[in-house]
Design an enzyme around this catalytic site. Structure first.
Site, PDB file in Angstrom:
ATOM      1  N   ARG A  86       0.853  -1.196   0.000  1.00  0.00           N
ATOM      2  CA  ARG A  86       0.000   0.000   0.000  1.00  0.00           C
ATOM      3  C   ARG A  86       0.884   1.239   0.000  1.00  0.00           C
ATOM      4  O   ARG A  86       1.951   1.247   0.605  1.00  0.00           O
ATOM      5  CB  ARG A  86      -0.893   0.029   1.251  1.00  0.00           C
ATOM      6  CG  ARG A  86      -2.184  -0.746   1.085  1.00  0.00           C
ATOM      7  CD  ARG A  86      -3.139  -0.531   2.248  1.00  0.00           C
ATOM      8  NE  ARG A  86      -2.617  -1.029   3.512  1.00  0.00           N
ATOM      9  CZ  ARG A  86      -2.220  -0.263   4.519  1.00  0.00           C
ATOM     10  NH1 ARG A  86      -2.250   1.048   4.428  1.00  0.00           N
ATOM     11  NH2 ARG A  86      -1.773  -0.805   5.633  1.00  0.00           N
ATOM     12  N   TYR A 216      -1.020  -3.691  -7.144  1.00  0.00           N
ATOM     13  CA  TYR A 216      -0.975  -4.371  -5.845  1.00  0.00           C
ATOM     14  C   TYR A 216      -2.351  -4.351  -5.172  1.00  0.00           C
ATOM     15  O   TYR A 216      -3.018  -3.313  -5.117  1.00  0.00           O
ATOM     16  CB  TYR A 216       0.070  -3.698  -4.933  1.00  0.00           C
ATOM     17  CG  TYR A 216      -0.025  -4.182  -3.509  1.00  0.00           C
ATOM     18  CD1 TYR A 216       0.437  -5.456  -3.153  1.00  0.00           C
ATOM     19  CD2 TYR A 216      -0.636  -3.410  -2.525  1.00  0.00           C
ATOM     20  CE1 TYR A 216       0.310  -5.920  -1.858  1.00  0.00           C
ATOM     21  CE2 TYR A 216      -0.758  -3.870  -1.219  1.00  0.00           C
ATOM     22  CZ  TYR A 216      -0.283  -5.126  -0.898  1.00  0.00           C
ATOM     23  OH  TYR A 216      -0.436  -5.592   0.376  1.00  0.00           O
ATOM     24  N   LYS A 225      -9.777  -1.761   1.656  1.00  0.00           N
ATOM     25  CA  LYS A 225      -9.555  -0.596   2.525  1.00  0.00           C
ATOM     26  C   LYS A 225     -10.262   0.641   1.970  1.00  0.00           C
ATOM     27  O   LYS A 225     -10.736   1.480   2.727  1.00  0.00           O
ATOM     28  CB  LYS A 225      -8.053  -0.308   2.667  1.00  0.00           C
ATOM     29  CG  LYS A 225      -7.209  -1.490   3.132  1.00  0.00           C
ATOM     30  CD  LYS A 225      -7.571  -2.008   4.509  1.00  0.00           C
ATOM     31  CE  LYS A 225      -6.519  -2.971   5.024  1.00  0.00           C
ATOM     32  NZ  LYS A 225      -6.910  -3.711   6.207  1.00  0.00           N
ATOM     33  N   HIS A 245     -11.646  -1.122  11.514  1.00  0.00           N
ATOM     34  CA  HIS A 245     -10.557  -2.026  11.139  1.00  0.00           C
ATOM     35  C   HIS A 245     -10.417  -3.074  12.249  1.00  0.00           C
ATOM     36  O   HIS A 245      -9.492  -3.020  13.051  1.00  0.00           O
ATOM     37  CB  HIS A 245      -9.294  -1.173  10.973  1.00  0.00           C
ATOM     38  CG  HIS A 245      -8.103  -1.926  10.484  1.00  0.00           C
ATOM     39  ND1 HIS A 245      -6.810  -1.550  10.788  1.00  0.00           N
ATOM     40  CD2 HIS A 245      -7.987  -3.023   9.708  1.00  0.00           C
ATOM     41  CE1 HIS A 245      -5.959  -2.384  10.222  1.00  0.00           C
ATOM     42  NE2 HIS A 245      -6.645  -3.292   9.563  1.00  0.00           N
ATOM     43  N   SER A 267      -1.086  -3.336  12.135  1.00  0.00           N
ATOM     44  CA  SER A 267      -0.449  -4.430  11.401  1.00  0.00           C
ATOM     45  C   SER A 267       0.688  -5.036  12.235  1.00  0.00           C
ATOM     46  O   SER A 267       1.271  -4.360  13.077  1.00  0.00           O
ATOM     47  CB  SER A 267       0.102  -3.939  10.068  1.00  0.00           C
ATOM     48  OG  SER A 267       1.017  -2.907  10.300  1.00  0.00           O
ATOM     49  N   CYS A 269       0.484  -7.304  14.531  1.00  0.00           N
ATOM     50  CA  CYS A 269       0.138  -7.550  15.939  1.00  0.00           C
ATOM     51  C   CYS A 269      -0.711  -8.809  16.111  1.00  0.00           C
ATOM     52  O   CYS A 269      -1.357  -9.002  17.131  1.00  0.00           O
ATOM     53  CB  CYS A 269      -0.590  -6.345  16.520  1.00  0.00           C
ATOM     54  SG  CYS A 269       0.458  -4.892  16.655  1.00  0.00           S
ATOM     55  N   ASP A 294     -10.478  -8.792   9.493  1.00  0.00           N
ATOM     56  CA  ASP A 294      -9.928  -7.487   9.130  1.00  0.00           C
ATOM     57  C   ASP A 294     -10.886  -6.314   9.292  1.00  0.00           C
ATOM     58  O   ASP A 294     -10.478  -5.245   9.713  1.00  0.00           O
ATOM     59  CB  ASP A 294      -9.443  -7.539   7.669  1.00  0.00           C
ATOM     60  CG  ASP A 294      -8.544  -6.368   7.313  1.00  0.00           C
ATOM     61  OD1 ASP A 294      -7.745  -5.938   8.157  1.00  0.00           O
ATOM     62  OD2 ASP A 294      -8.640  -5.865   6.178  1.00  0.00           O
ATOM     63  N   ARG A 387       1.449 -12.073  -0.357  1.00  0.00           N
ATOM     64  CA  ARG A 387       0.059 -12.198   0.090  1.00  0.00           C
ATOM     65  C   ARG A 387      -0.605 -13.483  -0.372  1.00  0.00           C
ATOM     66  O   ARG A 387      -0.250 -14.059  -1.392  1.00  0.00           O
ATOM     67  CB  ARG A 387      -0.752 -11.026  -0.481  1.00  0.00           C
ATOM     68  CG  ARG A 387      -0.326  -9.664   0.061  1.00  0.00           C
ATOM     69  CD  ARG A 387      -0.955  -9.415   1.393  1.00  0.00           C
ATOM     70  NE  ARG A 387      -0.429  -8.245   2.099  1.00  0.00           N
ATOM     71  CZ  ARG A 387      -1.061  -7.657   3.100  1.00  0.00           C
ATOM     72  NH1 ARG A 387      -2.224  -8.119   3.512  1.00  0.00           N
ATOM     73  NH2 ARG A 387      -0.532  -6.624   3.707  1.00  0.00           N
TER      74      ARG A 387
END
Length: 603
Positions: A86, A216, A225, A245, A267, A269, A294, A387
């Site tokens: 991103r 991407y 997102k 989120h 992110s 975590c 997510d 990914r």
């Protein structure tokens, strides 16, 4: 590998399924006149169409078919090496005034931005196919569900959207014929995948997203997102719901009592691991199920919050995922999946660093850039942000109420970041307003996955810093306003799996043992008294956490739950510094919460 799809002429009955809604037809015609594609392909989401597009993607070298014995019906995609993540710096919120975008977003004036983007899109698709992808976010019968149409010249985007959303005829039906109905307009073009011409622009007032210059997923699957959070959060505030989120999990006791929990983690975590948690043997009979990993859309009903996961797939980071760290994720990506920027083994399978818990590596592979790789190579075989894209249906612990349109009732909301000190393992807020303060001041230490220095504490309110589509101060106000409307609000907790002891070792084992913390959270939701009052909130006492069969000494438990007054003085100073950096947009209620917290430490 080529990213640019030459035009394709499909067999009859494929690609010509136009919707009847005149507003959609007019919009697609406008974009067609601007971009000048070879042809227009109207997606319907059918299996026949899917098989045809997969064959085309392989023929065009956009996808590589994997060995069906190793990874059934799965494919590898390689993005341009300059296009692997991103791009926050090229992500814009385009509102009439800069104040509406607020201090945490990049702002761009709408008319100028449209003009610039239309200039880039002018004649951008000669020789290419313009795909029209209708989709919905949310279960088909949910009042929260949103309709989107994404135009793209990338066949990879079409195939990914088929996994990540409910795509095709279902969306056309939901939209209906009314030209005034609400729907999101998304336009994407690869252009020439040049970082200098890469922009992801959101126009909240127009319910429009335009993304150019990237292939991407996070920049081009405009449902994710872009719509689900940036446009979604704007619509949620306007319409009185919440777009967050957050993962959503279900936890059921051996007696059949079930609670749902939503959790916001930045992110790196462990969000996906927590969403697919497998309880340790000591918790035999307990079940954890995944609603989402997510995004949570939550509506208010009967004084409670009810959540749906608007997505239909998982778009996760691959490296480090294995049968030890996350068996359910491995089962979810075992078949019918797309892999991006991982390595290709000589027997047609995929590989990435950390795939084998024992550390074994292939003797030879083709790396994510398409080059030969051996264990002696200096470069990694898979990109650190490689990914997987996998259907939710593959998840063996998918919650039975995943498709429930009215959503699942949320008992608790958890905030948590990666902190090596200061923050205890778990604590509970005193009330909703205090909980909003915990979310607003949440922080996480940066990891090697992010650019910049490792170990720096970065504030990330509600894990929404990169995703809130309007002024962050108004976002905090929306949270406070929702709280006033709740008669049965979720309890709010803060967790930290990453506290370190002497020698820099993690004190808490994490993964499945996070069930022990989750169990205390559920106990608190059911009204148990097992907690001690501290300046920061309610903490579990030494005997309130079920630590049976866990190799953890009393000293480590003390350290995990410790509130160090000196550390917290510094933390409070950082909270003030962060609020000040937002330039006067923080609601008074949250400033007051900080003062009350400071006063409790002074007592």
């Amino acid at each position: 590998m080529k990213n640019l799809a030459p035009a394709i002429s499909p067999p009859s009955g494929i690609g010509d399924n136009k919707p009847a809604n005149q507003a959609v037809l007019d919009w697609v015609h406008e974009v067609e006149l601007l971009t000048k594609p070879e042809n227009v392909f109207w997606c319907d989401g059918s299996d026949r169409e899917h098989q045809y597009l997969l064959q085309e993607a392989v023929r065009q070298n956009v996808l590589i078919k994997l060995n069906d014995q190793k990874a059934p019906r799965s494919y590898l995609h390689r993005s341009n090496p300059n296009d692997v993540a991103r791009v926050e710096q090229f992500t814009f919120i385009c509102t009439p005034s800069k104040e509406e975008a607020g201090p945490t977003n990049n702002w761009s004036e709408p008319a100028e931005t449209y003009s610039k983007l239309h200039g880039l899109l002018k004649g951008a698709m000669p020789g290419r196919t313009l795909f029209v992808v209708p989709y919905i976010m949310g279960p088909s019968d949910s009042p929260l569900t949103k309709v989107g149409f994404e135009i793209t010249d990338s066949i990879y985007v079409v195939l990914s959207m088929r996994i990540m959303t409910r795509m095709g005829a279902i969306a056309v039906k939901r939209l209906g014929h009314d030209p005034a109905a609400e729907w999101n307009r998304g336009v994407h073009s690869l252009l020439d995948v040049d970082p200098a011409r890469r922009f992801i622009c959101h126009f909240p007032q127009d319910n429009t997203i335009i993304s150019v210059g990237s292939g991407y997923g996070g920049n081009v699957l405009l449902s994710k997102k872009c719509l689900a959070l940036r446009i979604g959060s704007y619509l949620a505030r306007k319409q009185g719901w919440m777009a967050e989120h957050m993962l959503i999990l279900g936890v059921e006791s051996p007696e059949g009592k079930k609670h749902y929990v939503a959790a916001a983690f930045p992110s790196a975590c462990g969000k996906t691991n927590f969403a697919m948690l497998i309880p340790p043997k000591h918790f035999a009979g307990w079940k954890v199920t995944t609603v989402g990993d997510d995004i949570a859309w939550m509506q208010l009903r009967d004084g409670r919050l009810f959540a749906v996961n608007p997505e239909n797939g998982y778009f996760g980071v691959v490296p480090g995922t294995n049968y030890k760290s996350n068996p359910n994720a491995m089962k979810s990506i075992a078949h019918d999946s797309l892999y991006t920027n991982v390595a290709l083994t000589d027997d047609g399978d995929v590989w990435w660093e950390g795939k084998d818990p024992d550390g074994s590596e292939p003797k030879h592979a083709i790396d994510w850039r398409g080059n030969d790789w051996t264990p002696d190579s200096k470069e990694k075989a898979a990109h650190p942000n490689s990914r997987f894209t996998a259907p939710v249906r593959n998840n063996p612990v998918l919650d039975p109420d995943f498709e429930k349109g009215e959503g699942v009732p949320i008992s608790a909301i958890i905030f948590g970041g990666r902190r090596s000190n200061t923050m205890p393992l778990v604590f509970q807020s005193f009330d909703w307003e205090h909980g909003v303060y915990l979310g607003a001041t949440m922080a996480s230490e940066t990891t090697a996955a992010a650019t910049g220095a490792v170990g720096q504490v970065r504030r990330d309110p509600m894990a929404m810093l990169p995703f809130c589509g309007y002024n962050i101060g108004d976002y905090f106000r929306h949270w406070l306003a929702v709280g006033k409307r709740l008669t049965n609000p979720p309890l709010i907790f803060n967790v930290n799996w990453f506290r370190k002891g002497e020698g820099g070792k993690f004190l808490w084992p994490g993964f499945g043992d996070n069930m022990r913390v989750l169990k205390w959270i559920i106990d608190r939701c059911e009204g148990s008294n097992g907690a001690l009052k501290s300046p920061v909130g309610w903490l579990p006492g030494l005997h309130d956490l079920d630590l049976a069969e866990l190799d953890l000494d009393h000293k480590s438990v003390d350290e995990l739950l410790e509130i160090d007054h000196e550390d917290w003085k510094k933390e409070l100073a950082e909270h003030k510094k962060f609020f000040d950096s937002l330039g006067g947009v923080v609601p008074q209620e949250l400033t007051k919460q900080r003062e009350q917290l400071a006063a409790r430490f002074a007592e």
